[in-house]
Design an enzyme around this catalytic site. Sequence first.
Site, PDB file in Angstrom:
ATOM      1  CE  LYS A 121      42.343  72.186   6.598  1.00 21.20           C
ATOM      2  NZ  LYS A 121      43.270  73.238   6.950  1.00 21.20           N
ATOM      3  CG  ASN A 180      43.012  81.152   3.687  1.00 24.28           C
ATOM      4  OD1 ASN A 180      42.797  80.945   4.862  1.00 24.28           O
ATOM      5  ND2 ASN A 180      42.821  82.371   3.197  1.00 24.28           N
ATOM      6  CB  THR A 181      47.949  81.976   1.616  1.00 22.21           C
ATOM      7  OG1 THR A 181      47.877  81.560   2.980  1.00 22.21           O
ATOM      8  CG2 THR A 181      48.974  83.096   1.491  1.00 22.21           C
ATOM      9  CB  ALA A 186      48.874  73.447   3.063  1.00 26.37           C
ATOM     10  N   GLY A 187      49.843  75.258   0.529  1.00 28.05           N
ATOM     11  CA  GLY A 187      50.959  75.454  -0.385  1.00 28.05           C
ATOM     12  C   GLY A 187      50.575  75.763  -1.816  1.00 28.05           C
ATOM     13  N   GLY A 190      50.798  78.412   3.483  1.00 30.48           N
ATOM     14  CA  GLY A 190      51.106  79.808   3.189  1.00 30.48           C
ATOM     15  C   GLY A 190      52.356  80.046   2.380  1.00 30.48           C
TER      16      GLY A 190
END
Length: 258
Positions: free
Chosen positions: A99, A208-209, A186-187, A160
Site C-alpha cells: 500500500k 483503521n482509526t 481514510a476518513g 484519522g
Amino acid sequence: MFKNEIVIANRKFRSRLFVGTGKFPNSQVMKEALEASGAEIVTVALRRVDIENPSDDILSHIDREKYLLLPNTSGARDALEAVRLAKIARAAGCEPWVKLEVTPDPYYLLPDPIETFKAAEILVKEGFYVMPYINADPVLAKRLEEIGCVTVMPLGAPIGTNKGIKTEENLKIIIEQSSVPVVVDAGLGAPSHAALAIELGADAVLVNTAIATAKDPVKMAISFKLAVEAACMARDAGMPPVREKAEASSPLTGFLRG
C-alpha cells in the site's frame, strides 16, 4: 446470495473490508478485532514494526496464513523513501504487495500525487502489486491504473478524521472510469460511511482509526463488517434510482375522485 467477492491482481478475497492495525489499545485487542471484522487484507505500517522479526508484538498477533499482510509506506515523505520501505518489506519475506503512501504533509497527511506516481512507476516495474493511497483525483487514478497499479485507494477525508465521505462527486467519477478495484481509504468514521462508499460503487473500504479507537473495537469491527455486507447486498438487489420529484408508493386509481 450476494456477490461479496473481490479480485485484485488475480487473487480472490471474500471480504470487502480491509482493516489497518494502528492505534489499537494492545495487540490482543487488535487480533480479536481483525477476527471479528472478517477482513482478509490487513495493513501494517512498516515504520511501526520490525518487519524482519517474527516475534514483533504486532506481527506475532497477525496470522499470515489467514490474512494478506499488506505493508504500507506511511511516513514516507517522497518516492525514494517509499520505494526503499517497500523493498525492505519484500526482502524480509513479505509478498510483493504494497500500500503506497507518500504523505509529506505532517498536519493533514494528504498524499503527494507527484511522488506517489513516481514511486508507483518504479515499484510496478520491479514486480510489486501496488495499491496507491491518493486524493480523490480521477485523472491521477486513471494514470496510476494505466501504469499497472492493481487498485486505486482514494480518500474519503483526511486520515484519522472520521469525517466520512467528503469527496463523493470525485469518487463517483473514479468509480465510473476505473477498470481496477476502487478501495475507499481514510476518513471513514462510522459504519454508515463504509456502507455509503460501497453503495456508491466502491469495491471495498479500508478502515483503521474508527475501529481501533472505539470504546469496544471488537464490536465496532463487527458493525463495519455488517454495514459493508449490507451495502453489498443492497447493490446486488438493485438500488432504485434517485428522483427529483415525488412518486407515490401506491399509484392513484381514481377511486377517491370518482
